[in-house]
Design a protein around this motif. Structure first.
Motif, mmCIF file in Angstrom:
data_model
loop_
_atom_site.group_PDB
_atom_site.id
_atom_site.type_symbol
_atom_site.label_atom_id
_atom_site.label_comp_id
_atom_site.label_asym_id
_atom_site.label_seq_id
_atom_site.Cartn_x
_atom_site.Cartn_y
_atom_site.Cartn_z
ATOM 1 N N PRO A 114 -17.369 -2.825 4.238
ATOM 2 C CA PRO A 114 -15.785 -4.572 4.857
ATOM 3 C C PRO A 114 -16.039 -4.513 3.025
ATOM 4 O O PRO A 114 -14.343 -4.435 2.604
ATOM 5 C CB PRO A 114 -16.401 -5.146 5.272
ATOM 6 C CG PRO A 114 -17.224 -3.895 6.574
ATOM 7 C CD PRO A 114 -18.029 -3.396 5.780
ATOM 8 N N PRO A 115 -16.609 -5.322 3.121
ATOM 9 C CA PRO A 115 -15.998 -6.219 1.290
ATOM 10 C C PRO A 115 -15.690 -4.976 0.455
ATOM 11 O O PRO A 115 -15.001 -5.198 -0.617
ATOM 12 C CB PRO A 115 -18.669 -6.737 1.031
ATOM 13 C CG PRO A 115 -18.971 -5.847 1.881
ATOM 14 C CD PRO A 115 -17.870 -5.613 2.640
ATOM 15 N N LEU A 116 -16.787 -3.788 0.044
ATOM 16 C CA LEU A 116 -16.278 -3.319 -0.503
ATOM 17 C C LEU A 116 -14.696 -2.646 -0.681
ATOM 18 O O LEU A 116 -14.201 -2.800 -1.150
ATOM 19 C CB LEU A 116 -16.868 -1.686 -0.643
ATOM 20 C CG LEU A 116 -18.579 -1.106 -0.976
ATOM 21 C CD1 LEU A 116 -18.875 0.113 -0.929
ATOM 22 C CD2 LEU A 116 -18.618 -1.465 -2.766
ATOM 23 N N VAL A 117 -14.245 -2.452 0.580
ATOM 24 C CA VAL A 117 -12.717 -2.052 0.578
ATOM 25 C C VAL A 117 -11.877 -3.449 0.822
ATOM 26 O O VAL A 117 -10.900 -2.770 0.370
ATOM 27 C CB VAL A 117 -12.560 -1.427 2.115
ATOM 28 C CG1 VAL A 117 -10.786 -1.064 2.446
ATOM 29 C CG2 VAL A 117 -13.276 -0.183 2.879
ATOM 30 N N ASN A 118 -12.758 -4.146 0.808
ATOM 31 C CA ASN A 118 -11.609 -5.801 0.586
ATOM 32 C C ASN A 118 -11.537 -5.482 -0.744
ATOM 33 O O ASN A 118 -10.898 -6.011 -2.268
ATOM 34 C CB ASN A 118 -12.466 -6.572 0.970
ATOM 35 C CG ASN A 118 -11.914 -7.648 0.663
ATOM 36 O OD1 ASN A 118 -10.813 -7.603 0.720
ATOM 37 N ND2 ASN A 118 -12.554 -8.677 0.444
ATOM 38 N N THR A 119 -12.700 -5.161 -1.875
ATOM 39 C CA THR A 119 -12.271 -5.144 -3.392
ATOM 40 C C THR A 119 -11.669 -3.743 -3.661
ATOM 41 O O THR A 119 -10.859 -3.864 -4.714
ATOM 42 C CB THR A 119 -14.035 -4.864 -4.107
ATOM 43 O OG1 THR A 119 -14.492 -5.867 -3.642
ATOM 44 C CG2 THR A 119 -13.501 -5.064 -5.277
ATOM 45 N N PHE A 120 -11.602 -2.298 -3.095
ATOM 46 C CA PHE A 120 -10.762 -1.857 -3.376
ATOM 47 C C PHE A 120 -8.913 -2.079 -3.110
ATOM 48 O O PHE A 120 -7.859 -1.476 -4.245
ATOM 49 C CB PHE A 120 -10.757 -0.016 -2.124
ATOM 50 C CG PHE A 120 -12.350 0.472 -2.687
ATOM 51 C CD1 PHE A 120 -13.184 0.158 -3.870
ATOM 52 C CD2 PHE A 120 -12.780 1.398 -2.101
ATOM 53 C CE1 PHE A 120 -14.341 0.495 -4.114
ATOM 54 C CE2 PHE A 120 -14.231 2.110 -2.282
ATOM 55 C CZ PHE A 120 -14.903 1.540 -3.872
ATOM 56 N N ILE A 121 -9.261 -2.456 -1.995
ATOM 57 C CA ILE A 121 -7.327 -2.935 -1.883
ATOM 58 C C ILE A 121 -7.073 -3.854 -3.074
ATOM 59 O O ILE A 121 -6.116 -3.859 -3.688
ATOM 60 C CB ILE A 121 -7.449 -3.839 -0.756
ATOM 61 C CG1 ILE A 121 -7.659 -3.240 0.899
ATOM 62 C CG2 ILE A 121 -5.613 -4.276 -0.885
ATOM 63 C CD1 ILE A 121 -8.152 -3.394 1.991
ATOM 64 N N GLY A 122 -7.610 -5.127 -3.930
ATOM 65 C CA GLY A 122 -7.902 -5.247 -4.305
ATOM 66 C C GLY A 122 -7.726 -4.754 -5.695
ATOM 67 O O GLY A 122 -7.088 -5.264 -6.448
#
Lengths: 254, 367
Positions: free
Chosen positions: B285-293
């Motif tokens: 979840p936090p990885l994808v959060n950062t990818f989206i950012g």
């Protein structure tokens, strides 16, 4: 137990000489010495905080000793990474909390180290793994993940995982302490069978019934010292020290 | 033995459902009424504007506005879509960034399928990215050379985002491991790097990359603007991702390390075979959060004059013929960004479900 099945002790498999260990300012082990011959079974007991887990964790360098000397099968346990990895290949360990790898199936838990450390072929590793799962009586769980197994089953997989490296010594760090009572026996049975096959074993446990059946030697520790060593018969019938008497009365008294 | 009773029905009728979920108490009922009013008041006009009254074909915004209804002027997107997708890339060569865009989408699609998670996937990526490079630059195989100053539009956004993730992610794993290292030099380097980069806005990094860095290079040596922006983006994202990965590493119980050590696995094998698979899984979840950012942060390259999707749109609405279509333009840009980010988000949720349920399903099949 059948005496003929137990090979006579030869040169030491593990030799601990005058070892001390500190955690910060706290001295966890005080000048401890112990010799474990090939094929011998040692049971280490003592009150919690007595240093028994720390002592066996020094043998495969999960903890680092500050003074003294430890030899395992002729190799000194020191800072040399290659030597430590060589020792760890020969020393299997079973933990109180199983520590199976949750992202791998039971079978994969068993084949991982043989494939990546011993460079065994996948087929050979799987054959051996299945053989070991039969030996610990759970071949039908081979393709399950640790999370789907009961505590007793997990611990038997953990024993099989250690055996898959074909170790010369097995260390057990309170292997039944995290188990529900009805599962303790299935794990102890596996350990007894292993002992009968002649494995060199050092077992930290409070299971005194197991100690009576299997151990050639009981090591009693308290406050970082080895207080008393003896055969189970002597130790249980006539403990020499007051500390051992007190300990025995506490764990056998109920 | 007690008889096994059938479970009582749990599905209520529609009236019960309404009462339980929308009108369970007075504040809840009030909120329901207000929400219904807002939907009735604003949804139909919005739908009218976006779809029913919208102008789909017109030569200019004046023509759009001259029409009887006052709907959205999607004709702008229709007229300018080539510019939005490919920026200032030579018009007659637009098939090249077009194919490059499709290649990107194909790479995403292949990588999304877990049965393709094999070592050769890395080779597929290498080949795919090389092919995209050849298509975009040209200069070989009879393709005319196009300098990357002229690249732009959606394809540039995809290039920045994809290369950004592909390089920043492995770098971040090394940084996270380094920060936990017992070697003081390695650890200090990683801590300083992460804290320094994280403490600086991306814009200032991009400025530094485009303005300051050339000052330090010997004269004659030039690193092109796109590459500099790409490196700045990678270094920036890696610092953020490193902390996400470190969070995952910290969640792995000590016993896992000890069990791996006790089996004689070396540091590298312990990390790759035991620790990272578990740590990365819980970090999804936090990885994808950062990818989206990171995907959205690529739009910041406009400040150093790179022609990404957003700058292409902005340039297009500056044309006198299309004045006053800013709302449509930015809605469209939002829609494009949303499509990619929402796809990432949905995929990560599916992946999480698969990874936590997959083992069980597989095991049940075996028994």
């Amino acid at each position: 137990m059948n005496d003929a099945a137990r090979p006579a002790p030869q040169g030491p498999m593990i030799e601990i000489q005058g070892v001390s260990k500190w955690f910060g300012d706290f001295q966890a082990l005080k000048n401890v010495s112990l010799r474990v011959g090939k094929g011998q079974k040692f049971v280490v007991c003592g009150p919690s905080g007595s240093g028994k887990s720390t002592m066996i964790r020094l043998i495969n360098r999960l903890e680092r000793h500050e003074s003294g000397r430890i030899m395992v099968d002729g190799i000194e346990v020191a800072d040399d990474v290659k030597a430590i990895e060589a020792i760890r290949r020969e020393v299997g360990m079973v933990f109180q909390s199983f520590n199976l790898f949750p992202h791998l199936t039971a079978l994969e838990n068993l084949t991982l180290a043989p494939i990546w450390v011993r460079r065994t072929s996948k087929q050979a590793a799987e054959d051996l793994a299945m053989e070991l799962l039969v030996r610990v009586h759970i071949p039908e769980q081979a393709h399950k993940y640790p999370g789907q197994l009961s505590g007793g089953q997990q611990q038997r997989v953990a024993i099989a995982r250690a055996l898959a490296m074909r170790p010369k010594v097995m260390l057990f760090d309170e292997p039944t302490s995290a188990l529900d009572p009805e599962m303790i026996k299935e794990v102890l049975d596996v350990m007894i069978e292993l002992a009968e096959e002649g494995m060199t074993m050092v077992v930290v446990t409070h299971e005194m019934g197991f100690a009576r059946t299997v151990a050639d030697n009981i090591v009693f520790m308290d406050q970082g010292e080895i207080v008393e060593t003896g055969t189970p018969k002597d130790f249980f019938a006539a403990p020499k020290t007051d500390r051992a008497k007190l300990f025995l009365s506490q764990i056998l008294g109920h | 033995m007690s008889a096994v009773l059938p479970r009582p029905p749990v599905l209520p009728g529609p009236i019960e459902w309404l009462r339980a979920n929308l009108f369970s108490n007075i504040p809840n009922a009030l909120l329901t009424v207000v929400a219904l009013y807002l939907i009735w008041r604003y949804l139909p006009p919005f739908v009218n504007w976006v779809f029913i009254d919208a102008i789909w074909r017109a030569p200019s915004s004046t023509a759009c506005r001259a029409a009887a209804e006052a709907g959205a002027c999607w004709a702008f997107i229709d007229e300018k879509h080539r510019f939005i997708l490919f920026g200032t890339y030579p018009f007659e060569e637009h098939w090249r960034p077009g194919v490059a865009t499709l290649l990107f989408l194909a790479l995403y699609a292949v990588s999304a399928m877990r049965r393709f998670w094999r070592p050769w996937l890395a080779l597929v990526w290498l080949a795919g990215l090389a092919l995209i490079g050849i298509l975009m630059w040209g200069g070989v195989f009879g393709l005319s050379y196009v300098e990357n100053e002229r690249w732009g539009g959606l394809v540039l956004t995809l290039i920045l985002a994809t290369f950004g993730i592909v390089f920043a992610f492995p770098l971040s794993i090394l940084l996270a491991l380094g920060r936990r290292s017992e070697m003081p030099v390695v650890r200090s380097f990683c801590v300083i790097y992460i804290e320094l980069i994280r403490g600086v806005p991306l814009i200032s990094l991009l400025f530094m990359a485009s303005v300051v860095m050339p000052l330090f290079l010997p004269s004659g040596v030039t690193v092109d603007k796109l590459l500099r922006a790409q490196i700045a983006l990678i270094l920036f994202s890696a610092a953020y991702l490193a902390e996400v990965v470190r969070g995952g590493l910290q969640a792995i119980p000590r016993g896992q390390y000890e069990a791996a050590e006790a089996l004689g696995l070396s540091f590298g094998k312990r990390t790759v075979l035991i620790i990272l698979p578990q740590a990365l899984k819980i970090s999804i979840p936090p990885l994808v959060n950062t990818f989206i950012g990171l995907f959205k942060d690529t739009s910041l390259v406009v400040i150093i004059g790179l022609f990404d999707l957003l700058l292409a749109l902005k340039t297009a609405i500056n044309e006198p013929a299309w004045s006053g279509v800013g709302v449509e333009a930015y809605l469209f840009a939002s829609l494009v960004y949303f499509a990619f980010c929402y796809a990432m988000s949905q995929y990560s949720q599916r992946l999480e479900r698969d990874l936590s349920r997959g083992p069980v399903a597989r095991a049940l099949k075996d028994t």
